[in-house]
Write a protein that holds these residues in place. Structure first.
Motif, PDB file in Angstrom:
ATOM      1  N   VAL A   1      -9.384  38.096 -75.242  1.00 19.35           N
ATOM      2  CA  VAL A   1      -8.338  38.643 -74.202  1.00 19.35           C
ATOM      3  C   VAL A   1      -8.408  37.680 -73.121  1.00 19.35           C
ATOM      4  O   VAL A   1      -7.745  37.442 -72.309  1.00 19.35           O
ATOM      5  CB  VAL A   1      -8.626  40.104 -73.906  1.00 19.35           C
ATOM      6  N   VAL A   2      -9.779  37.319 -72.786  1.00 25.66           N
ATOM      7  CA  VAL A   2     -10.073  36.260 -71.493  1.00 25.66           C
ATOM      8  C   VAL A   2      -9.427  35.034 -71.836  1.00 25.66           C
ATOM      9  O   VAL A   2      -8.576  34.180 -71.161  1.00 25.66           O
ATOM     10  CB  VAL A   2     -11.523  36.269 -71.395  1.00 25.66           C
ATOM     11  N   ALA A   3      -9.652  34.582 -73.173  1.00 22.19           N
ATOM     12  CA  ALA A   3      -8.930  33.217 -73.781  1.00 22.19           C
ATOM     13  C   ALA A   3      -7.515  33.248 -73.559  1.00 22.19           C
ATOM     14  O   ALA A   3      -6.918  32.429 -73.175  1.00 22.19           O
ATOM     15  CB  ALA A   3      -9.613  32.943 -75.234  1.00 22.19           C
ATOM     16  N   SER A   4      -6.886  34.286 -74.169  1.00 23.84           N
ATOM     17  CA  SER A   4      -5.521  34.546 -74.000  1.00 23.84           C
ATOM     18  C   SER A   4      -5.136  34.685 -72.556  1.00 23.84           C
ATOM     19  O   SER A   4      -4.199  33.717 -72.411  1.00 23.84           O
ATOM     20  CB  SER A   4      -4.983  35.799 -74.593  1.00 23.84           C
ATOM     21  N   SER A   5      -5.539  35.210 -71.651  1.00 22.75           N
ATOM     22  CA  SER A   5      -5.300  35.222 -70.217  1.00 22.75           C
ATOM     23  C   SER A   5      -5.484  33.843 -69.581  1.00 22.75           C
ATOM     24  O   SER A   5      -4.313  33.434 -68.861  1.00 22.75           O
ATOM     25  CB  SER A   5      -6.023  36.308 -69.428  1.00 22.75           C
TER      26      SER A   5
END
Length: 176
Positions: free
Chosen positions: A35-39
C-alpha cells in the motif's frame, strides 16, 4: 411489620471486572508495504503528469502550432472556425492534464491514509491519463511525452499493487 433480611456483616462484594476489547473490524492493522509502494507510485505518477503539463504550458505556442498542423492535415474540408475550436479544445485538454496529475497526488495521499474508495477514482484518473497520452502522440515534445508515459507506467503498477490480496485485506479492515 415486614420481614427484613439480616444485614450482611463484612466487606461489600467485589466489583465485577470487565475487559473491553475492540471489535476485530475496529482494530487498525499495520499498513502493508504494497500500500505504501502503491501510494508512492501514485504520487510519482501525479508529479510526472504535472511536470508534463508544465512543459506543455511553457511552450504553449509550439503545442498549438503542432495541434493545428495535425488538424489541418487530417480535416482539410472543415470550416476554419471548426478547426480553430478543435485546436483550442485539444490544447486545453492536454494542458489540463496537469489537473489530473494533481488529483492523482491528492488521491494517492488519501490511499495511504486507508481510504479504500479512492482506489476507484485512481483507476479513472489513470484512464484519463492514458487518453491524454493518446492525444499527445505526434503533438507534444519528447520530454513531455516521456513524462506522460512514465507517469502512466507508474500509475499502472500502482493500480495493480493497490488491488493485491494484502492491500484488499487492509482496506477491508479499515473503517472510516
Amino acid at each position: 411489620m415486614r420481614d427484613t433480611p439480616p444485614r450482611q456483616v463484612g466487606p461489600p462484594p467485589a466489583r465485577p471486572r470487565f475487559e473491553f476489547r475492540e471489535r476485530p473490524s475496529a482494530v487498525t492493522v499495520h499498513r502493508p508495504t504494497i500500500v505504501v509502494a502503491s501510494s508512492v507510485l501514485w504520487l510519482a505518477a501525479g508529479a510526472l503528469g504535472a511536470v508534463a503539463a508544465l512543459v506543455m504550458l511553457l511552450d504553449l505556442q509550439a503545442l498549438e502550432a503542432a495541434v493545428r498542423t495535425v488538424v489541418d492535415r487530417d480535416f482539410p474540408a472543415e470550416q476554419p472556425a471548426t478547426r480553430d475550436r478543435a485546436v483550442a479544445l485539444t490544447s486545453a485538454v492536454l494542458v489540463a492534464g496537469g489537473a489530473v496529475g494533481l488529483a492523482q497526488v491528492a488521491a494517492g495521499l488519501r490511499l495511504r491514509e486507508g481510504r479504500g474508495a479512492v482506489r476507484y477514482l485512481l483507476v479513472l484518473l489513470l484512464v484519463a491519463a492514458v487518453v491524454e497520452i493518446v492525444l499527445a502522440v505526434g503533438v507534444v515534445d519528447p520530454v513531455a511525452r516521456l513524462a506522460l508515459l512514465l507517469g502512466a507506467a507508474c500509475g499502472a503498477v500502482a493500480a495493480v499493487l493497490m488491488y493485491l490480496p494484502d492491500a484488499n485485506r487492509w482496506f477491508a479492515s479499515r473503517r472510516p
